[in-house]
Structure formats: C-alpha cells, structure tokens
Design a protein around this motif. Structure first.
Motif, PDB file in Angstrom:
ATOM      1  N   PRO A  14      47.064  29.504  39.978  1.00 21.54           N
ATOM      2  CA  PRO A  14      45.780  29.758  40.652  1.00 21.54           C
ATOM      3  C   PRO A  14      45.138  28.470  41.129  1.00 21.54           C
ATOM      4  CG  PRO A  14      45.943  31.077  38.663  1.00 21.54           C
ATOM      5  CD  PRO A  14      47.127  30.154  38.657  1.00 21.54           C
ATOM      6  N   LYS A  86      44.795  32.971  44.571  1.00 18.16           N
ATOM      7  CA  LYS A  86      44.273  33.771  43.471  1.00 18.16           C
ATOM      8  C   LYS A  86      45.344  34.751  43.010  1.00 18.16           C
ATOM      9  CE  LYS A  86      39.728  33.791  45.741  1.00 18.16           C
ATOM     10  NZ  LYS A  86      38.656  34.664  46.275  1.00 18.16           N
ATOM     11  N   PRO A  87      45.236  35.261  41.789  1.00 20.53           N
ATOM     12  CA  PRO A  87      46.215  36.267  41.340  1.00 20.53           C
ATOM     13  C   PRO A  87      46.300  37.465  42.275  1.00 20.53           C
ATOM     14  CG  PRO A  87      44.975  35.434  39.468  1.00 20.53           C
ATOM     15  CD  PRO A  87      44.346  34.846  40.696  1.00 20.53           C
ATOM     16  N   GLU A  88      45.181  37.834  42.877  1.00 18.50           N
ATOM     17  CA  GLU A  88      45.192  38.992  43.784  1.00 18.50           C
ATOM     18  C   GLU A  88      45.922  38.721  45.100  1.00 18.50           C
ATOM     19  OE1 GLU A  88      42.535  37.661  42.224  1.00 18.50           O
ATOM     20  OE2 GLU A  88      40.732  37.719  43.510  1.00 18.50           O
ATOM     21  N   SER A 121      47.992  35.378  36.559  1.00 21.23           N
ATOM     22  CA  SER A 121      46.597  35.402  36.104  1.00 21.23           C
ATOM     23  C   SER A 121      46.453  34.660  34.786  1.00 21.23           C
ATOM     24  CB  SER A 121      46.123  36.842  35.954  1.00 21.23           C
ATOM     25  OG  SER A 121      46.981  37.577  35.112  1.00 21.23           O
TER      26      SER A 121
END
Length: 121
Positions: A14, A86-88, A121
C-alpha cells in the motif's frame, strides 16, 4: 493480425507505485481511443482510465489523482502509471485499444490479456 501484450503487474505494498504497459503489434494504421479497465475479485469489470487520440483523458473517481494514462504513438504503446496504491486497487487490469488495422477502413476493439495487480491489506 493485431496483438496486445501487457506487462508491469505484480505485488506492491500500500502506498506504492506500478507502471503498466500495453504494446500493440502487427499491421496498424491508426490507434484511436485507448483505455485501461480493471476487474477486482467478485466485481464487474470497470473503466479505470481512458484517453482519446487527441489526448483528452477520463478517470474513474476512485483513481483520480493517483493514476495517469499516457500513450506513445510512435511505439504503439499505452501506459498506466499507478501511485498511492490501495488494497481496493487489487484487480486484473486490461488494456483496451481501438485500432484500425492496415488495409481496413474500420476501427476494431482489442483487449489485452490482463495483468494482475495485488495490493495487500
């Protein structure tokens, strides 16, 4: 025969950055709109970024300010610079090019094979 080859995916922490590339090869007369789509786990494929042949860009709200699409017309290559990941953002990323093959009056849509980007994450 036109082919698209993607590269540059991988595992990134991240906040990190990655640059995806999509190289088009074959007998190509012109490339119009280019784009990157992505499909996260359990999600529908969505448009992440798009660029017209004139250079106008459009980004999904979720990536604005973090992703930059660009193109090198001399190399028939499209890039997606991704930062502050980001993890998303974890997804398979697909390039999408509208190409007019040599000898054809028509523009056709081509997809890359997909490259995995994983942000844990």
């Amino acid at each position: 025969q036109v082919q698209l080859v993607e590269s540059g995916g991988g595992l990134v922490q991240p906040g990190g950055s990655l640059r995806l590339s999509c190289a088009a090869s074959g007998s190509i007369s012109d490339i119009g709109v280019v784009a990157w789509h992505r499909q996260g786990p359990g999600k529908q494929r969505e448009l992440a970024a798009q660029m017209t042949s004139e250079g106008s860009t459009n980004y999904a709200d979720s990536v604005k300010g973090r992703f930059t699409i660009s193109r090198d017309n001399a190399k028939n290559t499209v890039y997606l610079q991704m930062s502050s990941l980001k993890p998303e953002d974890t997804a398979v990323y697909y390039c999408y090019l509208i190409i007019r093959p040599s000898g054809s009056p028509y523009y056709l849509a081509y997809w890359g094979q997909g490259t995995q980007v994983t942000v844990p994450s």
